[in-house]
Write a protein that holds these residues in place. Structure first.
Motif: not given
Length: 444
Positions: A231, A233, A236-237
């Motif tokens: 995913n 996100y 990016l995490f």
């Protein structure tokens, strides 16, 4: 009781009765008592402007505000009176959230390794996240004791001012500290961006299998996306947590270098006082010098008590990743961009480690300089203070230490070189054996 006429250069000091040291006793507790006497004395304007707290405050505040390191309250205040460690403060909660994120990252590596054969080249990320979790945890422990440590520094500086040893805090020291911090963190930013560029280049071979962003994140955080479905996100995490870890890894060396420079400056003040008073070596003069010296030694001891774990983590992580980068630099299949990143990272790592060793070893070098002055005075003219001071200089060892496992002196550099060569040879053998059995497809 009196001692004969003392002649130093062309000056003569008339004989006078010897008086016991006014500022020092053989009991080390006396130094603490002397410092406590000044605990309630109003801090001089000099310390408010250029003391230990003022010099270190902004650097620590920036690291705390942006990256959650050093969760101590009161850093926005101009004086140390408001310093406090509070587990309910925003800085502490922010630091705990980051630490939990790092734990989450390296726990996925543990899960992956437990469900597959452990391969050396695939545990590097786990070690990276685990060591940086220790960095954050260590600075949380340091922050808990930081208010008392800063107050001890200020009492020591106040006492050195009263003894006329620290006439003024050299502005060049503050500029030197900022230059060191800016240069190291700027080079760290370049290294981090080169690592990202290298990862993007390596992931290009997988763009037909995955999208560009998925290929990059899967290649950079293999263990993480082996446990979770991709995913953007989550990617990016993982990238943000990696950035925080990269900062912490470099900040720990910056912090130790800053503390080393400030400790070195305290001993340098004593040596400058000796150089400027070569013809006034009275008993009172040496009492003041010895008392000032013991105060500086006490600061080094306090620093070792607080930062012994910090030093150990810093050197272990630097040595480990120097070995890793050395191994990567000699891989025959590295691309130009990948090779540029590996060599830049290796040179930067070695330079950073050497800089830490050299700056820290200056504490030991400066602490021994008074012995040269004492040796230039004829032994017939020694009083009891000078004799005992000489014994301490000859028999004591003043240096930063990693929980007494090693001392940060110039000899350590040779020891590190030999250790690196030994472990790189071992790692090369492991790597050759694992490459024959491992899957070298970057898209899997």
């Amino acid at each position: 009781m009196w001692y004969g006429r003392i002649t130093v250069g062309n000056s003569k000091i008339s004989p006078k009765p010897f008086q016991p040291p006014k500022f020092y006793s053989s009991d080390s507790k006396f130094i603490l008592d002397e410092l406590k006497l000044t605990a309630n004395v109003k801090t001089s304007n000099l310390l408010v402007g250029n003391g230990f707290y003022r010099i270190t405050r902004k650097l620590i505040l920036i690291s705390q505000t942006v990256f959650g390191i050093f969760p101590v309250r009161g850093l926005r205040q101009p004086t140390s009176e408001h310093l406090k460690f509070n587990m309910k403060s925003f800085s502490f909660i922010y630091s705990m959230v980051i630490q939990m994120c790092i734990i989450f990252m390296f726990s996925t590596s543990i899960y992956k390794q437990l469900n597959s054969k452990i391969v050396y080249t695939k545990v590097v990320k786990f070690v990276f996240f685990f060591l940086n979790f220790l960095v954050y945890l260590n600075f949380t422990i340091v922050a808990r004791k930081w208010p008392q440590y800063v107050k001890h520094w200020e009492r020591a500086e106040q006492k050195l001012l009263e003894l006329h040893i620290m006439q003024q805090q050299n502005q060049q020291v503050q500029r030197k500290i900022w230059k060191i911090a800016i240069v190291i963190m700027f080079l760290a930013l370049i290294e981090h961006n080169l690592g990202i560029a290298s990862g993007v280049y390596v992931s290009k071979s997988c763009w037909g299998v995955h999208s560009a962003e998925e290929a990059y994140f899967r290649q950079s955080f293999t263990d993480f996306f082996a446990s979770f479905k991709f995913n953007i996100y989550l990617g990016l995490f993982a990238q943000i947590v990696n950035l925080f870890c990269a900062f912490a890894w470099n900040f720990i060396d910056v912090y130790l270098i800053i503390v080393s420079v400030l400790l070195t400056e305290k001993f340098a003040c004593i040596n400058r006082r000796l150089e400027s008073n070569l013809s006034v070596h009275s008993s009172k003069f040496w009492n003041e010098i010895w008392c000032g010296y013991k105060i500086c030694v006490e600061l080094v001891d306090r620093t070792n008590e607080l930062n012994g774990g910090t030093i150990l983590i810093s050197f272990f992580s630097n040595l480990y990743f120097i070995c890793v980068q050395l191994l990567g630099c000699f891989k025959s299949e590295s691309s130009i961009l990948d090779g540029l990143y590996l060599w830049f990272s290796l040179i930067f790592l070695i330079a950073r480690t050497l800089a830490l060793c050299l700056f820290a070893s200056e504490i030991n070098d400066e602490s021994l300089k008074p012995l040269q002055t004492l040796r230039s005075i004829h032994s017939d003219y020694f009083d009891i203070t000078m004799n005992r001071f000489t014994e301490q200089l000859m028999n004591g060892k003043v240096a930063l230490t990693g929980i007494n496992f090693f001392y940060l002196t110039r000899k350590l550099i040779l020891s590190i070189s030999g250790t690196v060569v030994t472990y790189v040879l071992v790692m090369v053998q492991f790597n050759e054996a694992e490459e024959k059995e491992s899957d070298n497809n970057p898209c899997t």
